[in-house]
Design an enzyme around this catalytic site. Sequence first.
Site, PDB file in Angstrom:
ATOM      1  N   GLN A 129      41.364  25.838  17.319  1.00 15.57           N
ATOM      2  CA  GLN A 129      41.092  27.095  16.620  1.00 15.57           C
ATOM      3  C   GLN A 129      39.708  27.040  15.963  1.00 15.57           C
ATOM      4  OE1 GLN A 129      43.244  27.567  12.953  1.00 15.57           O
ATOM      5  NE2 GLN A 129      43.428  29.761  13.203  1.00 15.57           N
ATOM      6  N   GLY A 130      38.888  28.035  16.214  1.00 20.85           N
ATOM      7  CA  GLY A 130      37.548  28.089  15.619  1.00 20.85           C
ATOM      8  C   GLY A 130      37.397  29.318  14.754  1.00 20.85           C
ATOM      9  N   SER A 132      37.278  28.962  10.786  1.00 20.29           N
ATOM     10  CA  SER A 132      36.552  28.640   9.545  1.00 20.29           C
ATOM     11  C   SER A 132      35.101  28.269   9.821  1.00 20.29           C
ATOM     12  CB  SER A 132      37.215  27.451   8.844  1.00 20.29           C
ATOM     13  OG  SER A 132      38.573  27.702   8.639  1.00 20.29           O
ATOM     14  N   SER A 164      40.793  21.730  14.005  1.00 19.05           N
ATOM     15  CA  SER A 164      41.705  20.612  14.306  1.00 19.05           C
ATOM     16  C   SER A 164      41.708  20.302  15.802  1.00 19.05           C
ATOM     17  CB  SER A 164      43.137  20.947  13.869  1.00 19.05           C
ATOM     18  OG  SER A 164      43.177  21.237  12.512  1.00 19.05           O
ATOM     19  N   GLU A 247      50.764  31.582  13.132  1.00 18.60           N
ATOM     20  CA  GLU A 247      50.524  30.182  12.796  1.00 18.60           C
ATOM     21  C   GLU A 247      51.444  29.768  11.647  1.00 18.60           C
ATOM     22  OE1 GLU A 247      46.516  29.380  11.534  1.00 18.60           O
ATOM     23  OE2 GLU A 247      46.839  27.221  11.500  1.00 18.60           O
ATOM     24  N   GLU A 375      46.481  29.320  -3.004  1.00 20.28           N
ATOM     25  CA  GLU A 375      46.055  30.464  -3.826  1.00 20.28           C
ATOM     26  C   GLU A 375      46.007  31.741  -2.978  1.00 20.28           C
ATOM     27  OE1 GLU A 375      44.435  27.519  -3.745  1.00 20.28           O
ATOM     28  OE2 GLU A 375      44.998  26.789  -5.729  1.00 20.28           O
TER      29      GLU A 375
HETATM   30  C1  LIG Z   1      44.264  19.888   7.682  1.00 19.28           C
HETATM   31  C2  LIG Z   1      43.427  21.128   7.912  1.00 19.28           C
HETATM   32  C3  LIG Z   1      43.320  21.644   9.180  1.00 19.28           C
HETATM   33  C4  LIG Z   1      42.534  22.775   9.410  1.00 19.28           C
HETATM   34  N1  LIG Z   1      42.423  23.234  10.693  1.00 19.28           N
HETATM   35  C5  LIG Z   1      41.632  24.304  10.950  1.00 19.28           C
HETATM   36  C6  LIG Z   1      41.434  24.741  12.304  1.00 19.28           C
HETATM   37  O1  LIG Z   1      41.982  24.186  13.252  1.00 19.28           O
HETATM   38  N2  LIG Z   1      40.611  25.787  12.517  1.00 19.28           N
HETATM   39  C7  LIG Z   1      39.995  26.463  11.497  1.00 19.28           C
HETATM   40  O2  LIG Z   1      39.298  27.432  11.767  1.00 19.28           O
HETATM   41  N3  LIG Z   1      40.145  26.049  10.205  1.00 19.28           N
HETATM   42  C8  LIG Z   1      40.944  24.990   9.914  1.00 19.28           C
HETATM   43  N4  LIG Z   1      41.092  24.536   8.612  1.00 19.28           N
HETATM   44  C9  LIG Z   1      40.307  25.186   7.557  1.00 19.28           C
HETATM   45  C10 LIG Z   1      41.132  25.998   6.577  1.00 19.28           C
HETATM   46  O3  LIG Z   1      41.586  27.187   7.164  1.00 19.28           O
HETATM   47  C11 LIG Z   1      40.222  26.249   5.357  1.00 19.28           C
HETATM   48  O4  LIG Z   1      39.953  25.002   4.765  1.00 19.28           O
HETATM   49  C12 LIG Z   1      40.892  27.147   4.345  1.00 19.28           C
HETATM   50  O5  LIG Z   1      40.990  28.463   4.843  1.00 19.28           O
HETATM   51  C13 LIG Z   1      40.108  27.178   3.016  1.00 19.28           C
HETATM   52  O6  LIG Z   1      38.768  27.481   3.220  1.00 19.28           O
HETATM   53  P1  LIG Z   1      37.620  26.567   2.576  1.00 19.28           P
HETATM   54  O7  LIG Z   1      37.913  25.150   2.900  1.00 19.28           O
HETATM   55  O8  LIG Z   1      36.321  27.140   2.988  1.00 19.28           O
HETATM   56  O9  LIG Z   1      37.806  26.725   0.993  1.00 19.28           O
HETATM   57  P2  LIG Z   1      37.285  27.938   0.094  1.00 19.28           P
HETATM   58  O10 LIG Z   1      37.656  29.226   0.745  1.00 19.28           O
HETATM   59  O11 LIG Z   1      35.867  27.705  -0.238  1.00 19.28           O
HETATM   60  O12 LIG Z   1      38.182  27.783  -1.198  1.00 19.28           O
HETATM   61  C14 LIG Z   1      37.876  26.850  -2.242  1.00 19.28           C
HETATM   62  C15 LIG Z   1      38.893  27.046  -3.365  1.00 19.28           C
HETATM   63  O13 LIG Z   1      38.774  28.381  -3.921  1.00 19.28           O
HETATM   64  C16 LIG Z   1      40.028  29.054  -3.884  1.00 19.28           C
HETATM   65  N5  LIG Z   1      39.842  30.493  -3.593  1.00 19.28           N
HETATM   66  C17 LIG Z   1      38.989  31.019  -2.681  1.00 19.28           C
HETATM   67  N6  LIG Z   1      39.105  32.370  -2.666  1.00 19.28           N
HETATM   68  C18 LIG Z   1      40.066  32.696  -3.571  1.00 19.28           C
HETATM   69  C19 LIG Z   1      40.646  33.916  -4.007  1.00 19.28           C
HETATM   70  N7  LIG Z   1      40.263  35.086  -3.500  1.00 19.28           N
HETATM   71  N8  LIG Z   1      41.602  33.876  -4.950  1.00 19.28           N
HETATM   72  C20 LIG Z   1      42.008  32.690  -5.483  1.00 19.28           C
HETATM   73  N9  LIG Z   1      41.492  31.483  -5.119  1.00 19.28           N
HETATM   74  C21 LIG Z   1      40.541  31.485  -4.170  1.00 19.28           C
HETATM   75  C22 LIG Z   1      40.782  28.386  -2.749  1.00 19.28           C
HETATM   76  O14 LIG Z   1      42.174  28.541  -2.890  1.00 19.28           O
HETATM   77  C23 LIG Z   1      40.342  26.927  -2.877  1.00 19.28           C
HETATM   78  O15 LIG Z   1      41.101  26.284  -3.872  1.00 19.28           O
HETATM   79  C24 LIG Z   1      41.858  23.413   8.341  1.00 19.28           C
HETATM   80  C25 LIG Z   1      41.963  22.882   7.056  1.00 19.28           C
HETATM   81  C26 LIG Z   1      42.731  21.738   6.830  1.00 19.28           C
HETATM   82  C27 LIG Z   1      42.824  21.201   5.447  1.00 19.28           C
END
Ligand SMILES: Cc1cc2nc3c(=O)[nH]c(=O)nc-3n(C[C@H](O)[C@H](O)[C@H](O)COP(=O)(O)OP(=O)(O)OC[C@H]3O[C@@H](n4cnc5c(N)ncnc54)[C@H](O)[C@@H]3O)c2cc1C
Length: 396
Positions: A129-130, A132, A164, A247, A375
């Site tokens: 999945q692409g 993020s 992933s 998902e 969140e």
């Molecule tokens: C094990 C794992 C597998 C993953 N696999 C994939 C994958 O295969 N493909 C893919 O595309 N992505 C994948 N991801 C990415 C995942 O979808 C993102 O990490 C997730 O959506 C959070 O985005 P971020 O890391 O940019 O954090 P951010 O969005 O920057 O968030 C940082 C913090 O701010 C909080 N926050 C942000 N906005 C709000 C809001 N509006 N209200 C309250 N709190 C908020 C969040 O809850 C978090 O605590 C994976 C992540 C993990 C951990």
Amino acid sequence: MTQLRTDPVAEAETAEQFRQRLRSFLAASHPGRGPKGSRRERTRWQQAWAAALFDAGLAGPSWPREYGGCDLGVDKQILYYEEIARARVPGHPGNGPTIAGPTIIRFGTHEQRERFLRPMLRGDVVWAQGFSEPEAGSDLPALRTTARRAGDQYVVNGQKVWSSNADVADWLFALVRTGTQQSRSAGITYLLIDLATPGITVRPIKDMAGGAHFCEIFLDDVQVPVANRVGEENEGWGVARTSLGHERATRALSQAALFRRVWDELVALLRERGALRDEVARDRVAQLEIRVRIMQLTAQRTIDDIRRTGEPGAASSTSRLYQSLLEQNLYELAMELLGPDALVLDTASGAVQGGRWVANYLRSRAATIGTGTAEIQRNTIAERVLGLPQIFTKAE
Ligand SMILES: Cc1cc2nc3c(=O)[nH]c(=O)nc-3n(C[C@H](O)[C@H](O)[C@H](O)COP(=O)(O)OP(=O)(O)OC[C@H]3O[C@@H](n4cnc5c(N)ncnc54)[C@H](O)[C@@H]3O)c2cc1C
């Protein structure tokens, strides 16, 4: 997923007969322990098992039969995942059947369904999945990877992250920007990208538990045929929401069955080590047992929604949030009740069950981040399930 075909033989089979058939197959065909070698070797082992399940007509419990699935009702799906968890067989490689598959079934063209679905379910082609990006996780509509139309191709440029299994995958289902940067969710398109296309670089990222399961992906003038677009240009956001909902929802039952097994194993271990002689410990174990049962019921409710309406609905966030918190609390309790020995990793002597509990404790920190953070799940529940005003997230 709503177009259900009936197979008189399978329909006539009772739940118990189905369980016995599946159990016999799993016992007779179990591939044994996985290879300890490279991720690619392990993926091949998973692929071989996915193919064996498919060829036996036992893959894709919720998928329509015309694409090789079992199309099971909720009761049989529950049994299915219980037996799979009990048998400890390999998981499906990549993210295809749980996320991309249901999306292609719903929004794909006839040609896309014919081309992609069966090889995806059989594990012949592994999908990642692409979605993020470095500046677009929770706020996915901020994504910046662009796709510029040039004849019957899109030219894709940008960066994805946390993808992933992309290092072992063949194809990527991705969100790209076809509108202006300001267009947010109204300018996003859903593309299927062959990872062997020139211009793609995939780099694994090491995590704190010592694994390297996810990757960053760089796309530099990557040509993607327009025929690989799912849904219309600039309408990928609606398509993606289906992906995200599935998902969360379709993993619900398998995770519920898995954690039922893991929890039973932990309770047995605690008993063996005398940790349950303490009344407070017993009380905490009882509380978690209740939560494991609630998790199973919540998962069943979500799957039932899909069967009735074809869509997971916002309630899938409830199920996902419940599971992710339970996963973390389960391993936290394991760490506390197993004592200091459980902190020893597998490389050292005296590790409890090869350091399994501490490794999973570390991994479980990601549970409330992947597939949308806790969140964000809470925001979704507040806004779409409880109907509270949208004060936390940007309105889409
Ligand atoms: C094990 C794992 C597998 C993953 N696999 C994939 C994958 O295969 N493909 C893919 O595309 N992505 C994948 N991801 C990415 C995942 O979808 C993102 O990490 C997730 O959506 C959070 O985005 P971020 O890391 O940019 O954090 P951010 O969005 O920057 O968030 C940082 C913090 O701010 C909080 N926050 C942000 N906005 C709000 C809001 N509006 N209200 C309250 N709190 C908020 C969040 O809850 C978090 O605590 C994976 C992540 C993990 C951990």
